[in-house]
Design a protein around this motif. Sequence first.
Motif, PDB file in Angstrom:
ATOM      1  N   ARG A  78       0.892  -1.021   0.050  1.00 31.27           N
ATOM      2  CA  ARG A  78      -0.131   0.125  -0.014  1.00 31.27           C
ATOM      3  C   ARG A  78       0.930   1.377  -0.006  1.00 31.27           C
ATOM      4  O   ARG A  78       0.583   2.268  -0.576  1.00 31.27           O
ATOM      5  CB  ARG A  78      -0.970  -0.078   1.151  1.00 31.27           C
ATOM      6  N   ALA A  79       2.050   1.370   0.811  1.00 31.07           N
ATOM      7  CA  ALA A  79       2.723   2.388   0.855  1.00 31.07           C
ATOM      8  C   ALA A  79       3.615   2.568  -0.442  1.00 31.07           C
ATOM      9  O   ALA A  79       3.714   3.954  -1.057  1.00 31.07           O
ATOM     10  CB  ALA A  79       3.892   2.116   1.921  1.00 31.07           C
ATOM     11  N   ALA A  80       3.786   1.424  -1.258  1.00 30.65           N
ATOM     12  CA  ALA A  80       4.569   1.897  -2.447  1.00 30.65           C
ATOM     13  C   ALA A  80       3.391   2.226  -3.566  1.00 30.65           C
ATOM     14  O   ALA A  80       3.779   3.209  -4.059  1.00 30.65           O
ATOM     15  CB  ALA A  80       5.055   0.536  -3.067  1.00 30.65           C
ATOM     16  N   GLU A  81       2.078   1.709  -3.115  1.00 30.76           N
ATOM     17  CA  GLU A  81       1.074   2.156  -4.371  1.00 30.76           C
ATOM     18  C   GLU A  81       0.877   3.769  -4.038  1.00 30.76           C
ATOM     19  O   GLU A  81       0.692   4.597  -5.153  1.00 30.76           O
ATOM     20  CB  GLU A  81       0.018   1.448  -4.243  1.00 30.76           C
ATOM     21  N   ASP A  82       0.897   4.217  -2.983  1.00 30.19           N
ATOM     22  CA  ASP A  82       0.552   5.601  -2.496  1.00 30.19           C
ATOM     23  C   ASP A  82       1.722   6.468  -3.099  1.00 30.19           C
ATOM     24  O   ASP A  82       1.517   7.733  -3.202  1.00 30.19           O
ATOM     25  CB  ASP A  82       0.552   5.764  -1.021  1.00 30.19           C
ATOM     26  N   MET A  83       3.057   5.841  -3.509  1.00 25.51           N
ATOM     27  CA  MET A  83       4.021   6.628  -3.853  1.00 25.51           C
ATOM     28  C   MET A  83       3.673   7.001  -5.354  1.00 25.51           C
ATOM     29  O   MET A  83       4.369   7.834  -5.930  1.00 25.51           O
ATOM     30  CB  MET A  83       5.375   5.785  -3.941  1.00 25.51           C
ATOM     31  N   HIS A  84       2.822   6.226  -6.063  1.00 23.66           N
ATOM     32  CA  HIS A  84       2.604   6.652  -7.425  1.00 23.66           C
ATOM     33  C   HIS A  84       3.687   6.584  -8.321  1.00 23.66           C
ATOM     34  O   HIS A  84       4.320   7.366  -9.012  1.00 23.66           O
ATOM     35  CB  HIS A  84       1.826   7.856  -7.656  1.00 23.66           C
ATOM     36  N   TRP A  85       4.398   5.548  -8.399  1.00 21.87           N
ATOM     37  CA  TRP A  85       5.792   5.175  -9.102  1.00 21.87           C
ATOM     38  C   TRP A  85       5.296   5.528 -10.661  1.00 21.87           C
ATOM     39  O   TRP A  85       5.489   5.722 -11.506  1.00 21.87           O
ATOM     40  CB  TRP A  85       6.130   3.930  -9.004  1.00 21.87           C
TER      41      TRP A  85
END
Length: 101
Positions: free
Chosen positions: A94-101
Motif C-alpha cells: 500500500r505504501a508503494a502504491e501511494d508513492m505513484h511510481w
Amino acid sequence: MPERRVEKERHQRRRGQSHAVDQIEDWRQWLTTNLAYARAPRDSDGLGLPGITADARGLIIIGREDSADSASEIRDIQFRNSRIEVRTYDWHLRAAEDMHW
C-alpha cells in the motif's frame, strides 16, 4: 488441520520477528561503538551515513495481514518500547502504491 497450519504460521512469524528485533538491536549496539566510522564519508573509508544515530528507528516487514489484525497492540508496544516498527507485506505494498511510481 487448518488450525494447525495457522498456529504454525503464527509461531514462525513470532520467531522471525524475534530474530529481526535481535538484528536491529545488534546493529544499534554496533553503532554505539562504531558511530564515527558509520558517519564517516565513504571516500574516507567510512559507511557514509552522516545522520545515523545509535538509536535509529527500525522497521520489520513480516507476514501478511489478517482480518482481525490481532497483532496491532503488540506492534504498538514494540514500537513504543524500542522504536522498532513491525509492519506487513500488505502495508508495504500500500505504501508503494501511494508513492505513484
